[in-house]
Design a protein around this motif. Structure first.
Motif, PDB file in Angstrom:
ATOM      1  N   ALA A   1       0.830  -1.199   0.000  1.00  0.00           N
ATOM      2  CA  ALA A   1       0.000   0.000   0.000  1.00  0.00           C
ATOM      3  C   ALA A   1       0.871   1.258   0.000  1.00  0.00           C
ATOM      4  N   ALA A   2       1.924   1.274   0.809  1.00  0.00           N
ATOM      5  CA  ALA A   2       2.820   2.434   0.859  1.00  0.00           C
ATOM      6  C   ALA A   2       3.491   2.642  -0.492  1.00  0.00           C
ATOM      7  N   ALA A   3       3.877   1.560  -1.149  1.00  0.00           N
ATOM      8  CA  ALA A   3       4.508   1.682  -2.463  1.00  0.00           C
ATOM      9  C   ALA A   3       3.546   2.278  -3.488  1.00  0.00           C
ATOM     10  N   LEU A   4       2.288   1.869  -3.435  1.00  0.00           N
ATOM     11  CA  LEU A   4       1.286   2.424  -4.348  1.00  0.00           C
ATOM     12  C   LEU A   4       1.087   3.918  -4.107  1.00  0.00           C
ATOM     13  N   LEU A   5       1.016   4.304  -2.851  1.00  0.00           N
ATOM     14  CA  LEU A   5       0.832   5.714  -2.514  1.00  0.00           C
ATOM     15  C   LEU A   5       2.061   6.539  -2.892  1.00  0.00           C
ATOM     16  N   ASP A   6       3.243   5.946  -2.752  1.00  0.00           N
ATOM     17  CA  ASP A   6       4.467   6.613  -3.193  1.00  0.00           C
ATOM     18  C   ASP A   6       4.445   6.847  -4.701  1.00  0.00           C
ATOM     19  N   ARG A   7       3.942   5.856  -5.419  1.00  0.00           N
ATOM     20  CA  ARG A   7       4.008   5.867  -6.880  1.00  0.00           C
ATOM     21  C   ARG A   7       2.955   6.765  -7.517  1.00  0.00           C
ATOM     22  N   HIS A   8       1.829   6.949  -6.825  1.00  0.00           N
ATOM     23  CA  HIS A   8       0.707   7.674  -7.422  1.00  0.00           C
ATOM     24  C   HIS A   8       0.360   8.879  -6.539  1.00  0.00           C
ATOM     25  N   ASP A   9       0.776  10.050  -6.970  1.00  0.00           N
ATOM     26  CA  ASP A   9       0.567  11.262  -6.172  1.00  0.00           C
ATOM     27  C   ASP A   9      -0.907  11.598  -5.982  1.00  0.00           C
ATOM     28  N   LYS A  10      -1.769  11.167  -6.900  1.00  0.00           N
ATOM     29  CA  LYS A  10      -3.187  11.492  -6.812  1.00  0.00           C
ATOM     30  C   LYS A  10      -3.960  10.480  -5.956  1.00  0.00           C
ATOM     31  N   LEU A  11      -3.299   9.429  -5.520  1.00  0.00           N
ATOM     32  CA  LEU A  11      -3.968   8.391  -4.735  1.00  0.00           C
ATOM     33  C   LEU A  11      -4.084   8.846  -3.282  1.00  0.00           C
ATOM     34  N   GLY A  12      -5.315   9.044  -2.828  1.00  0.00           N
ATOM     35  CA  GLY A  12      -5.534   9.480  -1.453  1.00  0.00           C
ATOM     36  C   GLY A  12      -5.894   8.354  -0.518  1.00  0.00           C
TER      37      GLY A  12
END
Length: 276
Positions: A94-105
């Motif tokens: 989950a942290a990797a996804l949030l790191d990768r996608h700036d628009k992901l809240g």
């Protein structure tokens, strides 16, 4: 131990369940206690010295999580119930996804219920992707979630005010999802993230829960949805719990003061959902 995610657990009088689930968390934990009187905060603080125990002294319901998020020192916060935990590797993903996608809240997980691990129907509905996937997003869009199965971007969560205290518990997620989407954040489902949930319904007042859920459906509609949806929601929710109508009537001045319509794109996506 994940250093980008804090797990926030809100609890009340569930000491025994916490002794089962707290050892499963693979990140720092902030436990927010909603005025327990079973000795849980003291017992947890002694048994799990690494857990930050926050004693509220009162029952704030779901909004207790807001205090945990405010205290977290990490960019991302995962929510868990006192009867749930994230499986190994899920928080790091989950942290990797949030790191990768700036628009992901917010990213939400697949929930497996009980020892047998049966799929939660909410997860199955999310996997069906009724509102599609934005270009470049890591998974299907959602406009609702289970609180025990999300990781949020801390700044995004706090910017929209977190969970609304007036809703207390049961169905509090819908308003938060609407407000985050209205602020321009992606909210996505990723079935590779997994939460195990071990609910114990015995001893709960189902009638009281139906009343609160019906009240919250009506209040959420009053706060954000167009008049036609408000009318339809009032009728259906009052049918589920006639007493909830009186609760909404008492809260009506507050709801009208805080009413604001959603952006057309968010409202259009809500209308595409089966419950829309």
């Amino acid at each position: 131990m994940n250093d980008q995610v804090t797990v926030v657990v809100a609890t009340r009088n569930r000491r025994d369940r916490l002794f089962e689930t707290l050892p499963e968390h693979a990140a720092p934990v902030i436990l927010v206690d909603n005025g327990s009187d079973d000795g849980g905060p003291e017992a947890i603080a002694t048994a799990f010295p690494a857990v930050e125990v926050v004693r509220l002294g009162e029952n704030r319901g779901a909004a207790a999580r807001n205090e945990g998020v405010r205290r977290a020192g990490t960019p991302y916060v995962a929510f868990a119930d006192d009867d749930s935990y994230w499986t190994p590797g899920s928080l790091a993903r989950a942290a990797a996804l949030l790191d990768r996608h700036d628009k992901l809240g917010l990213v939400t997980a697949r929930v497996l219920i009980g020892p047998e691990g049966r799929l939660d129907p909410v997860s199955a509905a999310m996997a069906a992707a009724p509102i599609g996937t934005p270009p470049g997003a890591p998974g299907p869009s959602v406009l609702g979630f289970l609180s025990c199965a999300v990781v949020v971007r801390r700044e995004a969560f706090l910017a929209v005010g977190g969970f609304e205290p007036h809703l207390f518990v049961y169905g509090e997620e819908a308003l938060l999802a609407m407000d985050m989407a209205a602020a321009g954040w992606w909210l996505c489902y990723d079935e590779a993230l997994v939460v195990r949930h071990f609910p114990q319904p015995a001893g709960r007042d189902d009638g009281a829960r139906r009343r609160i859920e019906a009240r919250n459906r009506m209040l959420t509609a009053l706060l954000r949805r167009p008049p036609a949806v408000v009318a339809r929601t009032l009728v259906s929710a009052a049918r589920d719990s006639p007493a909830a109508g009186w609760d909404v009537l008492r809260a009506l001045p507050w709801a009208l003061r805080h009413r604001r319509r959603l952006p057309p794109a968010v409202e259009a996506n809500l209308a595409r959902l089966p419950s829309g």
